[in-house]
Design a protein around this motif. Structure first.
Motif, PDB file in Angstrom:
ATOM      1  N   LEU A  86      71.994   9.525  71.959  1.00 52.25           N
ATOM      2  CA  LEU A  86      73.307   9.119  72.476  1.00 52.25           C
ATOM      3  C   LEU A  86      73.285   7.929  73.458  1.00 52.25           C
ATOM      4  CD1 LEU A  86      76.358   9.715  72.465  1.00 52.25           C
ATOM      5  CD2 LEU A  86      75.965  11.434  74.218  1.00 52.25           C
ATOM      6  N   THR A 130      70.767  14.070  68.232  1.00 53.49           N
ATOM      7  CA  THR A 130      72.006  13.399  68.639  1.00 53.49           C
ATOM      8  C   THR A 130      72.030  13.149  70.139  1.00 53.49           C
ATOM      9  OG1 THR A 130      73.133  14.562  66.873  1.00 53.49           O
ATOM     10  CG2 THR A 130      74.523  13.551  68.563  1.00 53.49           C
ATOM     11  N   ILE A 131      71.686  14.185  70.907  1.00 58.44           N
ATOM     12  CA  ILE A 131      71.774  14.059  72.363  1.00 58.44           C
ATOM     13  C   ILE A 131      70.741  13.053  72.884  1.00 58.44           C
ATOM     14  CG2 ILE A 131      71.566  15.316  74.549  1.00 58.44           C
ATOM     15  CD1 ILE A 131      74.082  15.948  72.905  1.00 58.44           C
ATOM     16  N   ILE A 132      69.537  13.073  72.308  1.00 59.00           N
ATOM     17  CA  ILE A 132      68.519  12.142  72.776  1.00 59.00           C
ATOM     18  C   ILE A 132      68.895  10.708  72.411  1.00 59.00           C
ATOM     19  CG2 ILE A 132      66.108  11.420  72.505  1.00 59.00           C
ATOM     20  CD1 ILE A 132      65.380  14.359  72.187  1.00 59.00           C
TER      21      ILE A 132
END
Lengths: 276, 304
Positions: free
Chosen positions: B122, B118-120
């Motif tokens: 975003l 998710t963070i990568i």
């Protein structure tokens, strides 16, 4: 993938966490920047020891973000709706009727995908001026639809060919339904998964569009979020807190949409890419 | 067919022909929009590149290939082409290597997998313009996060974004950071489609991790590599927004890409004929490089 020992798994988890933290750095800096009052020159790595929404309220008013939000929302909504309607209709005809004309038309859409839209900036700008659509939301809608239509048709046509059974349409035809009736009542509901993909890809693209909006929406009443943000930055290069707050406000809707519909974003991309 | 058709066969054929109408009215709006907003401007751009038009005057002359001669003699052209290639090829290499690395890591069923993914991913959904501003806060000469670190270490602050030797690389870095998630997701999907049996067979043969990667993973990822490379090359070569927010093409033209250069020629210098000529060159470069990559990698896919 090959099995790894428990110990190795711990190492890999640690590596993944470090990567995650590294990728969070810019958002962290954005937050510390956005929450610091004007005149607070403390380090960007530290949060302020007070809580103030000053930048957010100031940015909202000074950058006229409510107006920009409305413009962006209207443009994104109508462009996405037109894309889905026109794209699915076109793809249905092209996927189901293999006439010679249709083969050429399909080739046209595929060929257009390789033309980089910005390379035609000069004549496109002139065209928009000539037809009197400069500084209208309509031109942003039409241009975004045109830019995204080829991919939309490509995705829909692939989905219709591979997944939608012809038998249903034939049965409806036997019952005397018209082509358009068959399309909307039988075919379109079956296109839901690919419609979700198209909707997500196109909404992100149109919401975030800057390079077309900056050409066609130069009047400040027509500014979309990106254009408003760029001109706001131009006036406040030394007040990064204000710009940070405005950037945060402009991004939040898509970020929330992503966090809630993450599965669709990621599956949609994977499906779209494998078919592409 | 020589044989005369029986009446029923004829009727069938007529029926089939009727059934096979093109339904052209269904794609008419799409065709019109694409012709008006993409095909016509593209062709008209070639016409304008043969003029000395200034962008607003009613009068202009056809000057043949003068603008092309001017373009090839203009040192700015080569600087801008060099930057554009750096953005296109540099981002492609980095996004693919790092994206594949991330995908291999996350293909292990780690507990933090969803979070990391998710963070990568975003930044992909954030506007490149905004992403540029966010990194501007990091690299800014005055009050940037990078110089805070330099300050703590007792070093002089650096003006990374104002340094023409450095800032094109920062642009490559930011573009890579933003879109590495796309490469990662496509590689993850590719990895998950590889049957475990290959690896089991290789394990029985006692193959090393590297040889499994080289002989099984890479060849079977070939379609994913093709998609990623082509998407990234096109994306990097037409880079615009992130340059506007990070350096605005400066100092001078030092970090200008073909997109931003064309924009400034048209709007800041009213040099429409020349801007259109640069547009034609940009289209040619993007077409040639993306098609070359596509054909080269497709051939590799067949060999693999």
């Amino acid at each position: 993938m090959n099995q790894v020992s428990k110990r190795a798994k711990w190492y890999l988890t640690a590596v993944a966490l470090v990567i995650t933290l590294l990728h969070l750095i810019p958002y962290y800096i954005l937050l510390t920047t956005a929450f610091k009052r004007a005149g607070d020159f403390s380090s960007k790595w530290l949060f302020p020891d007070y809580f103030s929404l000053e930048n957010f309220t100031n940015a909202w008013e000074q950058a006229n973000l409510s107006n920009a939000f409305m413009n962006t929302f209207v443009i994104t909504f109508f462009a996405a709706a037109m894309l889905i309607l026109f794209g699915s209709l076109a793809a249905y005809a092209l996927a189901r009727r293999q006439t010679r004309l249709n083969k050429y038309v399909y080739m046209l859409f595929v060929a257009v995908m390789v033309i980089p839209p910005l390379t035609a900036l000069v004549p496109l700008y002139q065209l928009v001026v000539d037809v009197g659509l400069m500084n209208t939301r309509l031109v942003a809608v039409l241009n975004n639809v045109a830019a995204f239509l080829p991919l939309t048709i490509f995705l829909y046509a692939g989905f219709i060919r591979s997944t939608v059974p012809k038998e249903l349409e034939e049965a409806a035809k036997m019952d005397g339904a018209s082509t358009i009736g068959i399309f909307f009542r039988v075919v379109f509901p079956l296109l839901k998964p690919i419609t979700a993909t198209v909707l997500i890809l196109s909404c992100v693209y149109i919401w975030n569009d800057y390079q077309f909006a900056i050409f066609f929406l130069q009047d400040s009443d027509m500014h979309t979020l990106t254009v408003a943000l760029a001109s706001f930055f131009g006036q406040n290069t030394s007040q990064l807190g204000l710009v940070g707050a405005a950037a945060l406000i402009a991004s939040l809707p898509m970020v929330f949409l992503f966090l809630f519909l993450q599965r669709f974003f990621i599956e949609g991309l994977a499906a779209g890419s494998v078919k592409g | 067919m020589d044989q005369p058709l029986s009446s029923t066969a004829q009727a069938k054929k007529a029926k089939k022909r009727r059934k096979e109408s093109s339904l052209w009215w269904m794609y008419l709006p799409s065709v019109l929009l694409v012709l008006l907003f993409i095909v016509y401007p593209f062709l008209d751009g070639i016409r304008i590149s043969l003029t000395n038009w200034n962008g607003f005057s009613q009068v202009y002359d056809y000057v043949g290939f003068e603008q092309y001669k001017r373009m090839f003699a203009d040192p700015d052209t080569w600087l801008v082409v060099k930057n554009t290639l750096l953005y296109g090829i540099g981002s492609t290499v980095l996004q693919n290597i790092i994206g594949l690395g991330y995908a291999l890591l996350l293909n292990h069923h780690l507990k933090v997998r969803t979070l990391t993914r998710t963070i990568i991913y975003l930044p992909v959904i954030i506007s490149p313009l905004v992403m540029g501003y966010i990194w501007y806060f990091f690299f800014a000469y005055q009050g940037g996060a990078l110089n805070d670190i330099y300050n703590w270490l007792g070093l002089d602050p650096v003006n990374a974004l104002g340094n023409p030797d450095v800032n094109p690389y920062i642009i490559v870095f930011v573009n890579t950071f933003q879109f590495v998630g796309v490469a990662m997701i496509i590689y993850l999907a590719g990895l998950q489609s590889i049957s475990k049996e290959y690896y089991e067979a290789a394990n029985i043969d006692g193959a090393s991790s590297w040889s499994k990667f080289k002989n099984i993973t890479l060849p079977l990822l070939a379609p994913a590599i093709t998609i990623n490379v082509v998407i990234n090359i096109i994306g990097g070569l037409k880079l615009f927004d992130v340059i506007v927010s990070l350096t605005n093409g400066g100092p001078g033209n030092a970090s200008q890409s073909m997109s931003t250069f064309m924009y400034s020629l048209y709007f800041a210098r009213q040099d429409a004929g020349y801007a259109a000529t640069q547009g034609v060159l940009m289209a040619v470069i993007i077409l040639v490089l993306s098609l070359a990559a596509l054909f080269y990698l497709k051939r590799k896919e067949v060999e693999a």
